[in-house]
Design an enzyme around this catalytic site. Sequence first.
Site, PDB file in Angstrom:
ATOM      1  N   LYS A   9       0.820  -1.074  -0.104  1.00  8.98           N
ATOM      2  CA  LYS A   9      -0.141  -0.073   0.019  1.00  8.98           C
ATOM      3  C   LYS A   9       0.838   1.183   0.064  1.00  8.98           C
ATOM      4  CE  LYS A   9      -3.909  -2.242   2.298  1.00  8.98           C
ATOM      5  NZ  LYS A   9      -4.684  -2.268   3.704  1.00  8.98           N
ATOM      6  N   TYR A  49     -12.342  -2.607  -3.189  1.00  8.57           N
ATOM      7  CA  TYR A  49     -12.842  -2.816  -1.634  1.00  8.57           C
ATOM      8  C   TYR A  49     -14.238  -2.728  -1.586  1.00  8.57           C
ATOM      9  CZ  TYR A  49      -8.044  -2.188   0.364  1.00  8.57           C
ATOM     10  OH  TYR A  49      -6.919  -2.355   0.663  1.00  8.57           O
ATOM     11  N   ASN A 112      -1.627  -0.044   7.604  1.00 13.05           N
ATOM     12  CA  ASN A 112      -1.145  -1.332   7.764  1.00 13.05           C
ATOM     13  C   ASN A 112      -0.299  -2.133   6.552  1.00 13.05           C
ATOM     14  OD1 ASN A 112      -3.327  -2.064   6.133  1.00 13.05           O
ATOM     15  ND2 ASN A 112      -4.333  -3.303   7.595  1.00 13.05           N
ATOM     16  N   HIS A 115      -1.936  -5.340   1.579  1.00 13.66           N
ATOM     17  CA  HIS A 115      -2.925  -6.174   1.189  1.00 13.66           C
ATOM     18  C   HIS A 115      -2.698  -7.710   0.762  1.00 13.66           C
ATOM     19  CE1 HIS A 115      -7.054  -7.400  -0.351  1.00 13.66           C
ATOM     20  NE2 HIS A 115      -6.504  -7.742  -1.368  1.00 13.66           N
ATOM     21  N   GLU A 126      -9.782 -10.963  -7.370  1.00 13.09           N
ATOM     22  CA  GLU A 126      -8.786  -9.758  -7.544  1.00 13.09           C
ATOM     23  C   GLU A 126      -7.686  -9.807  -8.416  1.00 13.09           C
ATOM     24  OE1 GLU A 126      -9.206  -8.953  -2.454  1.00 13.09           O
ATOM     25  OE2 GLU A 126      -7.480  -9.848  -3.054  1.00 13.09           O
TER      26      GLU A 126
HETATM   27  P1  IDP Z   1      -7.451  -7.270   5.605  1.00 12.48           P
HETATM   28  O1  IDP Z   1      -6.651  -5.998   4.677  1.00 12.48           O
HETATM   29  O2  IDP Z   1      -6.601  -7.713   6.875  1.00 12.48           O
HETATM   30  O3  IDP Z   1      -8.079  -8.196   4.749  1.00 12.48           O
HETATM   31  P2  IDP Z   1     -10.270  -5.993   5.924  1.00 12.48           P
HETATM   32  O4  IDP Z   1     -11.003  -6.288   7.132  1.00 12.48           O
HETATM   33  O5  IDP Z   1     -10.493  -6.675   4.716  1.00 12.48           O
HETATM   34  O6  IDP Z   1      -8.626  -6.599   6.548  1.00 12.48           O
HETATM   35  O7  IDP Z   1      -9.993  -4.545   5.751  1.00 12.48           O
HETATM   36  C1  IDP Z   1      -9.463  -3.725   4.559  1.00 12.48           C
HETATM   37  C2  IDP Z   1      -8.743  -2.734   4.962  1.00 12.48           C
HETATM   38  O8  IDP Z   1      -9.429  -1.685   5.237  1.00 12.48           O
HETATM   39  C3  IDP Z   1      -7.560  -2.977   6.042  1.00 12.48           C
HETATM   40  O9  IDP Z   1      -6.275  -3.616   5.337  1.00 12.48           O
HETATM   41  C4  IDP Z   1      -7.215  -1.607   6.606  1.00 12.48           C
HETATM   42  O10 IDP Z   1      -6.368  -0.819   5.523  1.00 12.48           O
HETATM   43  C5  IDP Z   1      -8.653  -0.956   6.383  1.00 12.48           C
HETATM   44  N1  IDP Z   1      -9.547  -1.066   7.573  1.00 12.48           N
HETATM   45  C6  IDP Z   1     -10.169  -2.207   8.038  1.00 12.48           C
HETATM   46  N2  IDP Z   1     -10.702  -1.715   9.260  1.00 12.48           N
HETATM   47  C7  IDP Z   1     -10.303  -0.435   9.540  1.00 12.48           C
HETATM   48  C8  IDP Z   1     -10.588   0.398  10.702  1.00 12.48           C
HETATM   49  O11 IDP Z   1     -11.128   0.166  11.457  1.00 12.48           O
HETATM   50  N3  IDP Z   1     -10.099   1.726  10.705  1.00 12.48           N
HETATM   51  C9  IDP Z   1      -9.317   2.096   9.500  1.00 12.48           C
HETATM   52  N4  IDP Z   1      -9.008   1.196   8.489  1.00 12.48           N
HETATM   53  C10 IDP Z   1      -9.496   0.022   8.363  1.00 12.48           C
HETATM   54 MG    MG Z   2      -9.739  -7.967   3.353  1.00 11.80          MG
END
Ligand code: IDP
Ligand code: MG
Length: 150
Positions: A9, A49, A112, A115, A126
Amino acid sequence: MERSLVIIKPDGVQRGLVGEIIGRLERRGLRLVGLKFLAVEVSLAEQHYAVHQGKPFYEGLIRYITSAPVVVMAWEGKKVVEAVRQTVGATNPTAAVPGTIRADLGIDIGRNLIHASDSVATAEFELGLWFKPGEIVDWARDGERWVFEA
Ligand code: IDP
Ligand code: MG
């Protein structure tokens, strides 16, 4: 063999962690089969997304992923979807297990770093979204018998 879609990212690119992140996946023994560097269009981010549309973090997530260039990759290997998710770690870096990319290199859930596809079916969707046919290369690393048992 199974494939997964991985994106470094914008924070990973901006912080100079591209080599570190790719290196961790390479050292795991996984095979890089597709790689591109691009600025993400909002429409592509929204398709990628789509499952998160309507959630409180959705707008911020679209802004985040379109805020600077990303590295998009296809990785291949036995159980690659599960293996990559394990190496990536939990969504929230402070809840991720030490030794994972998110725990070792990140702090905030909204930054984080990476992805990774969460299932084989998601990976197929994807990969089709991010790669055109022919952009994924069929090859084998020499010595893979030392990673994958036949
Ligand atoms: P993942 O990336 O571990 O699969 P997902 O639940 O699919 O996690 O969420 C996609 C992305 O959305 C996360 O990697 C993160 O960047 C963002 N995200 C998820 N939950 C939150 C939140 O509570 N606050 C801010 N960003 C979030
Ligand atoms: Mg995810």
